[in-house]
Design a protein around this motif. Structure first.
Motif, PDB file in Angstrom:
ATOM      1  N   LEU A   1      -9.682  53.620  32.366  1.00  0.00           N
ATOM      2  CA  LEU A   1     -10.824  54.434  32.801  1.00  0.00           C
ATOM      3  C   LEU A   1     -11.311  53.970  34.171  1.00  0.00           C
ATOM      4  O   LEU A   1     -11.658  54.796  35.033  1.00  0.00           O
ATOM      5  CB  LEU A   1     -11.948  54.351  31.775  1.00  0.00           C
ATOM      6  CG  LEU A   1     -13.199  55.173  32.084  1.00  0.00           C
ATOM      7  CD1 LEU A   1     -12.872  56.659  32.170  1.00  0.00           C
ATOM      8  CD2 LEU A   1     -14.272  54.932  31.020  1.00  0.00           C
ATOM      9  N   LYS A   2     -11.353  52.671  34.395  1.00  0.00           N
ATOM     10  CA  LYS A   2     -11.773  52.156  35.696  1.00  0.00           C
ATOM     11  C   LYS A   2     -10.810  52.605  36.794  1.00  0.00           C
ATOM     12  O   LYS A   2     -11.236  52.921  37.912  1.00  0.00           O
ATOM     13  CB  LYS A   2     -11.864  50.630  35.643  1.00  0.00           C
ATOM     14  CG  LYS A   2     -13.034  50.108  34.816  1.00  0.00           C
ATOM     15  CD  LYS A   2     -13.022  48.594  34.730  1.00  0.00           C
ATOM     16  CE  LYS A   2     -14.174  48.082  33.862  1.00  0.00           C
ATOM     17  NZ  LYS A   2     -14.119  46.603  33.718  1.00  0.00           N
ATOM     18  N   VAL A   3      -9.517  52.636  36.480  1.00  0.00           N
ATOM     19  CA  VAL A   3      -8.547  53.105  37.471  1.00  0.00           C
ATOM     20  C   VAL A   3      -8.759  54.590  37.752  1.00  0.00           C
ATOM     21  O   VAL A   3      -8.667  55.037  38.903  1.00  0.00           O
ATOM     22  CB  VAL A   3      -7.104  52.822  37.007  1.00  0.00           C
ATOM     23  CG1 VAL A   3      -6.093  53.456  37.976  1.00  0.00           C
ATOM     24  CG2 VAL A   3      -6.856  51.327  36.912  1.00  0.00           C
ATOM     25  N   GLU A   4      -9.053  55.364  36.709  1.00  0.00           N
ATOM     26  CA  GLU A   4      -9.381  56.773  36.931  1.00  0.00           C
ATOM     27  C   GLU A   4     -10.517  56.904  37.945  1.00  0.00           C
ATOM     28  O   GLU A   4     -10.464  57.742  38.856  1.00  0.00           O
ATOM     29  CB  GLU A   4      -9.794  57.450  35.624  1.00  0.00           C
ATOM     30  CG  GLU A   4      -8.662  57.761  34.670  1.00  0.00           C
ATOM     31  CD  GLU A   4      -9.152  58.614  33.503  1.00  0.00           C
ATOM     32  OE1 GLU A   4     -10.288  59.137  33.568  1.00  0.00           O
ATOM     33  OE2 GLU A   4      -8.395  58.761  32.524  1.00  0.00           O
ATOM     34  N   ARG A   5     -11.549  56.089  37.771  1.00  0.00           N
ATOM     35  CA  ARG A   5     -12.707  56.162  38.675  1.00  0.00           C
ATOM     36  C   ARG A   5     -12.308  55.787  40.100  1.00  0.00           C
ATOM     37  O   ARG A   5     -12.780  56.398  41.068  1.00  0.00           O
ATOM     38  CB  ARG A   5     -13.818  55.231  38.180  1.00  0.00           C
ATOM     39  CG  ARG A   5     -14.348  55.587  36.796  1.00  0.00           C
ATOM     40  CD  ARG A   5     -15.100  56.916  36.797  1.00  0.00           C
ATOM     41  NE  ARG A   5     -15.574  57.260  35.472  1.00  0.00           N
ATOM     42  CZ  ARG A   5     -14.987  58.138  34.667  1.00  0.00           C
ATOM     43  NH1 ARG A   5     -13.887  58.756  35.068  1.00  0.00           N
ATOM     44  NH2 ARG A   5     -15.487  58.408  33.483  1.00  0.00           N
ATOM     45  N   LEU A   6     -11.453  54.778  40.250  1.00  0.00           N
ATOM     46  CA  LEU A   6     -10.980  54.400  41.577  1.00  0.00           C
ATOM     47  C   LEU A   6     -10.229  55.550  42.237  1.00  0.00           C
ATOM     48  O   LEU A   6     -10.395  55.811  43.434  1.00  0.00           O
ATOM     49  CB  LEU A   6     -10.060  53.173  41.482  1.00  0.00           C
ATOM     50  CG  LEU A   6     -10.705  51.836  41.129  1.00  0.00           C
ATOM     51  CD1 LEU A   6      -9.640  50.764  40.926  1.00  0.00           C
ATOM     52  CD2 LEU A   6     -11.680  51.406  42.220  1.00  0.00           C
TER      53      LEU A   6
END
Length: 246
Positions: free
Chosen positions: A109-114
């Motif tokens: 999910l954090k990578v999605e946000r990045l």
């Protein structure tokens, strides 16, 4: 035709994406730690700028469940910005990363946000678990005299080749943001799939549904990892097992 870089291009999913893109006539660059073409470890980024230079599309399949995905994505995004030619960053994620508080899901999910905040054109596809992963989990448990599998956890496995088809399709189009999820054709409990796996492999070990504890387990029991409204996959787990055993 486009110049497309595929990270994790020698892996289970990435290698299939590479093959499909080449079949469509694209120039494809294969990036992974084991690639003879672009041997790059995204976690340190050495050699990444040269691999991305001139690429119009990046399909980001590389992932490390043991850690480092955020750092790797940061390096990839920085290289794509510097190249100035990348018009679409395609990222494959997992259904439920925002609903199940599981460590690896949180990282995805954090990578999605990045990716969303990168300033680049992007496309994000979430898929349910691959048949291969379910078989791996059950196979590991089947080494014991009895086969313990999480009680009440349902999964919706999908064929990795079908996800590769979709990623190749998305790589050839304009940036689409978050696209509809991909789920397998059936929702089954892990113990049910475990019994199917054991029958297909000729094992008579009993399956023991095992209750667990914790927020991640509760999230899986609630079905946060499922996409029943997007059951677009065609190959069932039973069909996968028949093909695998053949």
């Amino acid at each position: 035709m486009s110049t497309i870089l595929v990270t994790g291009g020698t892996g289970n999913l990435g290698s299939l994406v590479v093959a499909r893109l080449r079949d469509r006539g694209h120039e494809v660059r294969v990036l992974s730690r084991r690639s003879p073409e672009h041997p790059v470890d995204l976690r340190d980024g050495g050699g990444l700028d040269a691999a991305v230079e001139g690429a119009e599309v990046v399909v980001h399949c590389a992932s490390a469940p043991r850690g480092g995905d955020e750092r790797a994505a940061g390096h990839l995004i920085a290289a794509a910005r510097q190249a100035g030619t990348v018009r679409n960053l395609v990222y494959v994620s997992i259904v439920g990363v925002d609903a199940v508080p599981f460590g690896y899901y949180r990282t995805k999910l954090k990578v999605e946000r990045l990716v969303e905040e990168s300033g680049l054109g992007f496309t994000i596809l979430r898929a349910t678990q691959f048949h291969d992963l379910v078989a791996q989990v059950v196979g590991a448990a089947a080494r014991l005299p009895v086969v313990p599998l999480p009680k009440g956890v349902r999964v919706q496995p999908i064929a990795v080749g079908e996800v590769a088809d979709r990623l190749a399709e998305l790589a050839a189009t304009t940036p689409s943001g978050r696209v509809p999820d991909m789920g397998g054709p059936e929702v089954r409990t892990l113990p049910e799939l475990g019994r199917a796996y054991l029958a297909a492999t000729g094992s008579r070990r009993p399956v023991v549904p095992l209750p667990l504890a914790g927020k991640a387990y509760a999230g899986f029991r609630r079905g946060g990892n499922l996409a029943p409204g997007h059951a677009v996959g065609r190959m069932t787990f039973a069909e996968y097992l028949r093909e695998r055993e053949a």
